[in-house]
Design a protein around this motif. Structure first.
Motif, PDB file in Angstrom:
ATOM      1  N   PRO A 216      35.557 -48.552  18.550  1.00  0.00           N
ATOM      2  CA  PRO A 216      35.510 -47.093  18.660  1.00  0.00           C
ATOM      3  C   PRO A 216      35.674 -46.392  17.310  1.00  0.00           C
ATOM      4  O   PRO A 216      35.067 -45.349  17.076  1.00  0.00           O
ATOM      5  CB  PRO A 216      36.693 -46.773  19.590  1.00  0.00           C
ATOM      6  CG  PRO A 216      36.869 -48.010  20.396  1.00  0.00           C
ATOM      7  CD  PRO A 216      36.537 -49.138  19.480  1.00  0.00           C
ATOM      8  N   TRP A 219      32.380 -46.361  15.704  1.00  0.00           N
ATOM      9  CA  TRP A 219      31.496 -45.408  16.389  1.00  0.00           C
ATOM     10  C   TRP A 219      31.746 -43.992  15.866  1.00  0.00           C
ATOM     11  O   TRP A 219      30.799 -43.223  15.662  1.00  0.00           O
ATOM     12  CB  TRP A 219      31.717 -45.450  17.899  1.00  0.00           C
ATOM     13  CG  TRP A 219      30.864 -44.452  18.622  1.00  0.00           C
ATOM     14  CD1 TRP A 219      29.593 -44.636  19.088  1.00  0.00           C
ATOM     15  CD2 TRP A 219      31.206 -43.090  18.932  1.00  0.00           C
ATOM     16  NE1 TRP A 219      29.122 -43.486  19.666  1.00  0.00           N
ATOM     17  CE2 TRP A 219      30.088 -42.515  19.588  1.00  0.00           C
ATOM     18  CE3 TRP A 219      32.336 -42.301  18.731  1.00  0.00           C
ATOM     19  CZ2 TRP A 219      30.080 -41.202  20.034  1.00  0.00           C
ATOM     20  CZ3 TRP A 219      32.328 -40.989  19.176  1.00  0.00           C
ATOM     21  CH2 TRP A 219      31.209 -40.444  19.818  1.00  0.00           C
ATOM     22  N   VAL A 220      33.008 -43.644  15.650  1.00  0.00           N
ATOM     23  CA  VAL A 220      33.328 -42.303  15.151  1.00  0.00           C
ATOM     24  C   VAL A 220      32.720 -42.107  13.764  1.00  0.00           C
ATOM     25  O   VAL A 220      32.145 -41.051  13.471  1.00  0.00           O
ATOM     26  CB  VAL A 220      34.855 -42.085  15.116  1.00  0.00           C
ATOM     27  CG1 VAL A 220      35.187 -40.762  14.432  1.00  0.00           C
ATOM     28  CG2 VAL A 220      35.428 -42.095  16.526  1.00  0.00           C
ATOM     29  N   SER A 223      29.011 -41.589  14.158  1.00  0.00           N
ATOM     30  CA  SER A 223      28.741 -40.285  14.762  1.00  0.00           C
ATOM     31  C   SER A 223      28.860 -39.172  13.732  1.00  0.00           C
ATOM     32  O   SER A 223      28.006 -38.275  13.663  1.00  0.00           O
ATOM     33  CB  SER A 223      29.706 -40.031  15.923  1.00  0.00           C
ATOM     34  OG  SER A 223      29.565 -38.727  16.443  1.00  0.00           O
ATOM     35  N   LYS A 368      31.827 -32.988  21.693  1.00  0.00           N
ATOM     36  CA  LYS A 368      31.868 -34.366  21.197  1.00  0.00           C
ATOM     37  C   LYS A 368      33.315 -34.844  21.162  1.00  0.00           C
ATOM     38  O   LYS A 368      34.203 -34.131  20.692  1.00  0.00           O
ATOM     39  CB  LYS A 368      31.257 -34.469  19.799  1.00  0.00           C
ATOM     40  CG  LYS A 368      29.816 -33.973  19.708  1.00  0.00           C
ATOM     41  CD  LYS A 368      29.328 -33.948  18.278  1.00  0.00           C
ATOM     42  CE  LYS A 368      27.898 -33.445  18.185  1.00  0.00           C
ATOM     43  NZ  LYS A 368      27.776 -32.011  18.578  1.00  0.00           N
ATOM     44  N   ILE A 370      36.120 -38.660  21.855  1.00  0.00           N
ATOM     45  CA  ILE A 370      36.301 -40.081  22.121  1.00  0.00           C
ATOM     46  C   ILE A 370      37.614 -40.275  22.861  1.00  0.00           C
ATOM     47  O   ILE A 370      38.613 -39.601  22.565  1.00  0.00           O
ATOM     48  CB  ILE A 370      36.273 -40.916  20.822  1.00  0.00           C
ATOM     49  CG1 ILE A 370      36.359 -42.410  21.158  1.00  0.00           C
ATOM     50  CG2 ILE A 370      37.380 -40.506  19.860  1.00  0.00           C
ATOM     51  CD1 ILE A 370      36.055 -43.312  19.987  1.00  0.00           C
ATOM     52  N   GLN A 372      40.114 -43.562  24.579  1.00  0.00           N
ATOM     53  CA  GLN A 372      40.323 -44.989  24.769  1.00  0.00           C
ATOM     54  C   GLN A 372      41.638 -45.231  25.488  1.00  0.00           C
ATOM     55  O   GLN A 372      42.672 -44.683  25.117  1.00  0.00           O
ATOM     56  CB  GLN A 372      40.321 -45.757  23.447  1.00  0.00           C
ATOM     57  CG  GLN A 372      40.503 -47.271  23.662  1.00  0.00           C
ATOM     58  CD  GLN A 372      40.396 -48.082  22.391  1.00  0.00           C
ATOM     59  OE1 GLN A 372      40.516 -47.550  21.289  1.00  0.00           O
ATOM     60  NE2 GLN A 372      40.155 -49.385  22.527  1.00  0.00           N
ATOM     61  N   VAL A 377      36.602 -47.332  26.925  1.00  0.00           N
ATOM     62  CA  VAL A 377      36.221 -46.397  25.872  1.00  0.00           C
ATOM     63  C   VAL A 377      35.164 -45.444  26.416  1.00  0.00           C
ATOM     64  O   VAL A 377      34.165 -45.878  26.997  1.00  0.00           O
ATOM     65  CB  VAL A 377      35.672 -47.132  24.627  1.00  0.00           C
ATOM     66  CG1 VAL A 377      35.253 -46.117  23.562  1.00  0.00           C
ATOM     67  CG2 VAL A 377      36.714 -48.085  24.068  1.00  0.00           C
ATOM     68  N   THR A 379      32.900 -41.989  25.191  1.00  0.00           N
ATOM     69  CA  THR A 379      32.521 -41.178  24.040  1.00  0.00           C
ATOM     70  C   THR A 379      31.631 -40.018  24.468  1.00  0.00           C
ATOM     71  O   THR A 379      31.090 -40.016  25.579  1.00  0.00           O
ATOM     72  CB  THR A 379      31.778 -42.023  22.988  1.00  0.00           C
ATOM     73  OG1 THR A 379      30.591 -42.561  23.590  1.00  0.00           O
ATOM     74  CG2 THR A 379      32.639 -43.163  22.472  1.00  0.00           C
ATOM     75  N   ALA A 383      34.207 -37.373  27.102  1.00  0.00           N
ATOM     76  CA  ALA A 383      35.477 -37.536  26.386  1.00  0.00           C
ATOM     77  C   ALA A 383      35.985 -36.197  25.868  1.00  0.00           C
ATOM     78  O   ALA A 383      37.197 -35.938  25.874  1.00  0.00           O
ATOM     79  CB  ALA A 383      35.295 -38.515  25.225  1.00  0.00           C
ATOM     80  N   TRP A 384      35.067 -35.337  25.436  1.00  0.00           N
ATOM     81  CA  TRP A 384      35.458 -34.005  24.973  1.00  0.00           C
ATOM     82  C   TRP A 384      36.058 -33.186  26.113  1.00  0.00           C
ATOM     83  O   TRP A 384      37.072 -32.504  25.939  1.00  0.00           O
ATOM     84  CB  TRP A 384      34.239 -33.307  24.380  1.00  0.00           C
ATOM     85  CG  TRP A 384      34.460 -31.884  23.969  1.00  0.00           C
ATOM     86  CD1 TRP A 384      35.091 -31.443  22.856  1.00  0.00           C
ATOM     87  CD2 TRP A 384      34.012 -30.718  24.666  1.00  0.00           C
ATOM     88  NE1 TRP A 384      35.076 -30.062  22.820  1.00  0.00           N
ATOM     89  CE2 TRP A 384      34.412 -29.601  23.915  1.00  0.00           C
ATOM     90  CE3 TRP A 384      33.305 -30.521  25.845  1.00  0.00           C
ATOM     91  CZ2 TRP A 384      34.135 -28.296  24.325  1.00  0.00           C
ATOM     92  CZ3 TRP A 384      33.034 -29.223  26.254  1.00  0.00           C
ATOM     93  CH2 TRP A 384      33.446 -28.125  25.494  1.00  0.00           C
TER      94      TRP A 384
END
Length: 456
Positions: A216, A219-220, A223, A368, A370, A372, A377, A379, A383-384
């Motif tokens: 994750p 991924w951030v 992004s 947007k 994330i 966990q 997980v 995203t 998640a927002w």
């Protein structure tokens, strides 16, 4: 009556005092809270304050509005002498004085950790308090107004360059939210292009968001980079003199806005100005039941919780682990601390603090995020939504929950409020210098002006 003194009105202090008011009889104890600020800051909302998604006052909970029985003293505690059961209180006006107590609750929190890097203290802004988040927002909005009248080139790029130093939760969330605001602002400024923006996130470790696992975290990074951000990992800030950033990799660039989010440091009153036992990191030694001391030795009538306390993490499989300094633990420790104080006053045994993590959730900008929890997980947009849902439930008092929800609903209909109030930081400028244009502010006496690029 016995006096319970709460040192600090942050998460842990506020929830301790709030719950003590609910559980203690009026003749059982006097509650006194000492804090230099008249409010508790809900720090998870600061990134959204910086992005203009939340009204600044709604991220703060006024102590006087919700602590009805406690005596509130707006001052700083500079020393705790438990041997004599007194603290030294330093008000903003007047002389310091000693204040006695029967029971002390140390919830002074942590302070922003800084390093002796040239230029940081002169040009950077922290993001631990509401005033700092507001200053970041207004500074960015003002930068767009200034850049819109500049020709394309290095000066326009400098004005629209933002650098965050620190890749923990507050840094990444603040970075993602301000990047989202800046991208959205381009629709209001046809004179500017996306290529004029320059956003940099600088992190000394080889990854960001240490609270999540490697996948994750990567991924951030991807992004943010896809949104045009520059992520500098394994990189340290060497200098920021004159707003000119020099990195350990040799990269150099000028930044109009520098935000320092490189972690928390020990509170000086706890680390150096108390006779209570402290760890090598400057945190109060705390037992699992939140009493100050070690498993073998209790310090009578002293309790601690929150970011300034080394609370054993009984939910961790790692021997000797302590709870991480975050809102989840501070809120729950404050509630239990109040229960345990009441229990001991009434002859019962206190309970140990055990809390299993509910997971971690972060906003990375409008729509947007994330989340966990263990191996799960999530995203993106969901998640927002989870981030907003969790924190609107977590912020104390229904009054604040309703205000935040109304601001979010208004933003859905009309967008963010993009009015900059940067001039509030210099309220005497118009009075002393008249209503002359900015270029004529040279008429203001030097003693009344602040140095260029300074932020208070």
């Amino acid at each position: 009556m016995r006096r319970i003194l709460v040192v600090g009105g942050g998460y842990a202090g506020f929830y301790t005092a709030w719950n003590l008011e609910k559980k203690l009889r009026r003749d059982e104890a006097e509650i006194v809270v000492v804090d230099p600020r008249p409010y508790m800051t809900y720090q998870p909302f600061l990134p959204e304050v910086a992005a203009g998604s939340i009204e600044a006052r709604h991220a703060a909970v006024a102590l006087r509005s919700h602590l009805k029985r406690a005596r509130l003293i707006h001052a700083s505690v500079t020393r705790i002498d438990h041997a004599s059961k007194t603290v030294t209180v330093a008000p903003e006006d007047g002389e310091p004085f000693d204040l006695g107590y029967d029971i002390v609750v140390v919830t002074a929190g942590a302070v922003t950790r800084t390093f002796p890097i040239p230029g940081v203290k002169e040009h950077a802004i922290g993001m631990k308090h509401v005033e700092e988040a507001v200053a970041i927002r207004d500074r960015l909005l003002d930068a767009f107004d200034r850049a819109s009248v500049l020709p394309p080139g290095p000066e326009r790029t400098r004005v629209l360059t933002v650098a965050f130093v620190g890749g923990g939760f507050s840094g990444v969330e603040g970075f993602g939210e301000t990047l989202s605001l800046a991208t959205a602002l381009l629709r209001q400024y046809p004179e500017l292009r996306f290529s004029d923006l320059s956003f940099h996130l600088i992190e000394a470790r080889d990854r960001i968001l240490p609270e999540v696992t490697d996948g994750p975290g990567r991924w951030v990074v991807r992004s943010l980079e896809q949104r045009g951000a520059h992520i500098h990992l394994d990189t340290q800030l060497v200098s920021a003199e004159g707003g000119h950033l020099v990195l350990s990799t040799g990269e150099k660039f000028d930044a109009h806005t520098i935000v320092w989010t490189a972690g928390n440091g020990a509170n000086p009153v706890v680390a150096r100005n108390t006779d209570l036992p402290v760890t090598s990191r400057g945190s109060v030694m705390v037992r699992a039941d939140l009493r100050v001391g070690t498993p073998e030795d209790v310090v009578p009538d002293a309790w601690a919780a929150g970011d300034d306390a080394a609370v054993p993490d009984l939910a961790s499989p790692i021997a000797g682990a302590v709870t991480v300094p975050n809102a989840q633990h501070a809120v729950r420790q404050g509630r239990l601390l109040a229960k345990n104080i009441v229990a001991t006053l009434r002859g019962r045994e206190p309970k140990d603090y055990v809390h299993h993590s509910l997971g971690v959730v972060a906003t990375l900008g409008l729509g947007k995020g994330i989340f966990q929890w263990k191996g799960i997980v999530i995203t993106g947009f969901l998640a927002w939504v989870m981030h907003r849902g969790y924190h609107v439930l977590a912020i104390p008092t229904w009054e604040r929950k309703v205000r935040v929800l109304l601001v979010w609903a208004t933003a859905v209909l009309f967008g963010r409020d993009i009015v900059s109030l940067l001039s509030v930081q210099h309220p005497r400028r118009a009075f002393v210098g008249g209503e002359a244009p900015r270029a004529m502010h040279k008429a203001v006496p030097e003693a009344q002006r602040e140095p260029a690029g300074s932020v208070r």
